[in-house]
Write an enzyme that holds these catalytic residues in place. Structure first.
Site, PDB file in Angstrom:
ATOM      1  N   LYS D  11     -39.468  13.265  -5.860  1.00 47.27           N
ATOM      2  CA  LYS D  11     -38.438  12.857  -5.621  1.00 47.27           C
ATOM      3  C   LYS D  11     -39.634  11.147  -4.639  1.00 47.27           C
ATOM      4  O   LYS D  11     -40.841  11.896  -4.327  1.00 47.27           O
ATOM      5  CB  LYS D  11     -38.691  14.257  -3.807  1.00 47.27           C
ATOM      6  CG  LYS D  11     -37.584  13.302  -2.912  1.00 47.27           C
ATOM      7  CD  LYS D  11     -36.069  13.659  -3.851  1.00 47.27           C
ATOM      8  CE  LYS D  11     -35.003  13.645  -2.465  1.00 47.27           C
ATOM      9  NZ  LYS D  11     -33.714  13.896  -3.211  1.00 47.27           N
ATOM     10  N   THR D  56     -35.298  18.262  -6.778  1.00 42.47           N
ATOM     11  CA  THR D  56     -35.660  17.436  -5.756  1.00 42.47           C
ATOM     12  C   THR D  56     -35.669  17.691  -4.227  1.00 42.47           C
ATOM     13  O   THR D  56     -36.559  17.320  -3.444  1.00 42.47           O
ATOM     14  CB  THR D  56     -35.592  16.339  -6.256  1.00 42.47           C
ATOM     15  OG1 THR D  56     -34.300  15.487  -6.238  1.00 42.47           O
ATOM     16  CG2 THR D  56     -36.132  15.683  -8.010  1.00 42.47           C
ATOM     17  N   HIS D 246     -49.688 -20.743  -3.959  1.00 38.70           N
ATOM     18  CA  HIS D 246     -49.723 -21.705  -4.108  1.00 38.70           C
ATOM     19  C   HIS D 246     -49.705 -22.655  -2.800  1.00 38.70           C
ATOM     20  O   HIS D 246     -48.570 -22.187  -2.603  1.00 38.70           O
ATOM     21  CB  HIS D 246     -49.989 -21.861  -5.053  1.00 38.70           C
ATOM     22  CG  HIS D 246     -49.686 -21.925  -6.772  1.00 38.70           C
ATOM     23  ND1 HIS D 246     -51.396 -21.922  -7.227  1.00 38.70           N
ATOM     24  CD2 HIS D 246     -49.662 -21.402  -7.434  1.00 38.70           C
ATOM     25  CE1 HIS D 246     -51.456 -21.157  -8.446  1.00 38.70           C
ATOM     26  NE2 HIS D 246     -50.294 -20.322  -8.392  1.00 38.70           N
TER      27      HIS D 246
END
Lengths: 280, 280, 280, 280
Positions: D11, D56, D246
């Site tokens: 889970k 789960t 950048h």
């Protein structure tokens, strides 16, 4: 027959960073600029005539070029400078709206000292401004902060509300109050120091949120707005949007456990949404 | 003295999915509902009195409970039903605004056949509606689509625009035109079939975008709006927001290569932003 | 003493779009390329010596320059071409890993016809590949799809699982089964047509998901993987990651309503997570 | 014939917040837990037999129930406790991997004072841990921080790199160096105080980044890792992923302007990507 109604166009997400040098100490700003212009653009829509269209690519170039010349310290100043330039240079434009958001870069602190040229990105919040002016008008500037994420673990109640057939919420005299606030305040026309006003307003909002004994999001929102108005004479009104970031008490009774405000389930959705303007 | 100005509150991101059964064939909808109420809530802000506050948790419950009873097929119908219920049941509420967005679940196609109970999430777009009504007024319904992402590899020009000291863009008679459009149309008060109108409008927008020889985003936007107005007599006006998703021609000259509209650099930011309302 | 362990570097999110012309009909691709190089870079880390460092900016330039010359039709071919070039040109590089993801641009369909030069972005999914080769080795190519979002409204059960003191889930013989699948398949060394293999594999996955009577996510995942292996002799194994996008039955009993699999609450979190590799 | 290879399930995004009371002072934690189990689950995949499957949903319940009983102060301790519980209670499970990330809630500071029960979300970073144990093994714990966003406006060079036909980058002796670092360190088996180790490691990383005169990202990355190893005897190795965010010098020459490291264009993509492990 179709005809053109309200319209505007511009360039969004013009990102810009800037180093400002004070001897060996640097200031660092990172901004995202959005330019929107209103004006006489009808022929581009209806006649495929672009002769009054300033390309959005040129707006982008203008942002960088002006930034090089500008002495603006705050996003508010730069927004107005940029708008003034675009209005002056483009007679076909009747109004300009410049929105800027700034990232919360803070000077790096290691030990007790602040470094002169190193920075760290702070909270999830960004600082915002929107400056709007019509050709013959004055600037209207609304600044704010988006994503200011704050939470109280106590001193927050919610009771005495309407009960009906769809009510399942229990009244609570002690709950978590979390929010991710978006705040916008509207300046008077003569502001001396936008940076200082911003600092005072955010400090007042945080101070009030911290000290408040909340009876509802509405209750705290109003007192935060009031505190901001008291802290900054240069603002006329302030709008707060305060979604309720819920932390639900975990239901542990199926496992034979109590839960005296100890373990919670934070959820992003659904979320309460409270919005109000506080005025003088 | 601080006083309360405009305010509203409600619940956002109330997510809801629904199976509608036609024998063994299922329809499937997935919506996110936002409820906002206006009304007499001042005492909650200024007196910590919640007696006129319908909790946002109760609004959430109402969404699910009404959905169970509702026969609404479209998000527009359900938005109005929900708003009617909240206005009828809550005298302290003076106005309701219900926004719903629907995910583009499409019936799964395998081979030539459509499956009766399996679905696949389509494009990045979502379908939207916002229905607003004051207690004594009529519903104003604006529907739309957000994130409709479309692109032409040719039949798009941009020439004849203003040149100034900040111009670096070259005029182009053949460029990529990509956009991620947000479209909103405003219905008349008597609409028979919101689903059919939506279908005709989106089809007209896509057909016009496809067929168009574009001289600018503005030019195409206007003709798309016009096509939608022609396709749906039940709408009064339509607003299109069409950010320009730029694909810049890659500069290969440092490597001694030409690039006849072959290789591009797609960028998300900055992006042009064009917004207009087309009316009858 | 600190010493350098595993390391690699490169350039990510090199975005590239491409028009390929077949007379008046255009193909359109939009890719994001990630280049990662392994090799003899230790001195840059420990001695500030950059003499064996190919700048990531140069990698980016190489992507665009090679794309101009390339005849590659698929992301797999281009990934290998790019890696071959970088390995050949850079003796300090011992291995290259090139990952590319492609957006699902589909040809615009208006009425019955497909347009030759207009495109629409399809589902939320992206198509992926990762090609890896050591200097003296062969290419290992794993391709896939991320974000394939599919759902069954029925023919999905979950029963017979372990019960313990923390169990609250009820067994179900009819539940919604939704997932946002990430799938990766590993090719044999000699593949004739990556595009055709991809097409067959995705079709097999969708066909099996549609036809399947699911007793668990695991059960469906395995049969989908098996179907893909059967559909594409050129793959050795396939890994499926299938988070369970839960749609919970809304609890309407507090409102005196039943809910016979009609109204659900979709949630993004928490979510079940099932991952397995299916091999020959 | 298809057969089952590596697999695991569990889970993800089990979100949990916790108030820990010390008299009137509260600690506040907000965590997201991911549980993954390895074991004898083959029959669920190949025989639709769920008799060895712990749902789960039950894992999620276990997280909340254990959190109520737990005395764990750190995510590392709680991860191991949870894994131990799941392994002990489930003979079919051969290994458990528990990942937790914590949000950076900081005590609210107003004026000079810290409030006892109000918090503010700090930087974009999150604190992480992954604890893995096989049934007969010991815990392997790797902790870290994701999204640590830091920037130097000077003391950063990049020169002496390879030049080839695709080079356009100019060597620079003064450039902006920004990164959004993901750092992971691997603990020895006997750690006394995870919180203190984390604090020392992050302080060392920031101190080194601040003080460093950088000749490349690689150079700074190595010295940061070295500093962390020196600051925390309880870690064996540390992996740093440092994408180069950048900031390109804006090209103002078309407008007749110079740009002595004043105005930059920050870009998110493409970005350099440098990854290395530093070991003892």
């Amino acid at each position: 027959m179709a005809k053109l109604g309200n319209n505007q166009y511009g360039k969004a997400r013009v990102r810009l960073s800037r180093i400002t040098r004070h001897g060996d100490t640097h200031d660092f700003d990172e901004w995202a600029v959005k330019v929107l212009l209103q004006g006489d653009f009808a022929d581009s829509f209806t006649k495929a005539d672009n002769s009054r269209i300033l390309p959005t690519d040129t707006m982008k170039n203008t942002v960088y070029s002006l930034a090089r010349e500008s002495k603006a310290v705050t996003i508010e100043q730069f927004a107005m400078e940029l708008g003034d330039y675009l209005l002056r240079d483009n007679p076909q434009v009747s109004g300009a709206s410049i929105a800027i958001e700034a990232k919360p870069w803070h000077r790096m602190t290691t030990g007790a000292a602040q470094d002169a040229t190193t920075f760290r990105l702070g909270g999830p919040e960004v600082y915002t401004t929107v400056a709007q002016r019509d050709r013959d008008g004055e600037w209207a500037v609304a600044s704010g902060v988006d994503g200011l994420t704050i939470l109280k673990t106590t001193h927050s109640e919610f009771t005495g509300f309407i009960q009906n057939r769809h009510t399942t919420l229990q009244p609570s005299t002690d709950r978590i109050f979390g929010t991710c606030a978006t705040v916008t305040w509207h300046y008077d026309s003569n502001v001396q120091d936008f940076a200082d006003a911003r600092k005072r307003i955010i400090a007042a909002l945080l101070r009030e949120f911290t000290a408040h004994h909340s009876m509802s999001v509405q209750h705290t929102l109003f007192d935060m707005g009031k505190a901001a108005l008291e802290a900054a004479a240069e603002i006329q009104r302030i709008t707060l949007v305060m979604p309720n970031l819920h932390h639900l008490l975990a239901n542990l009774s199926p496992f034979g456990q109590d839960n005296p405000n100890h373990i919670f389930v934070p959820i992003d959705e659904p979320h309460g949404y409270i919005e109000a303007t506080i005025e003088r």
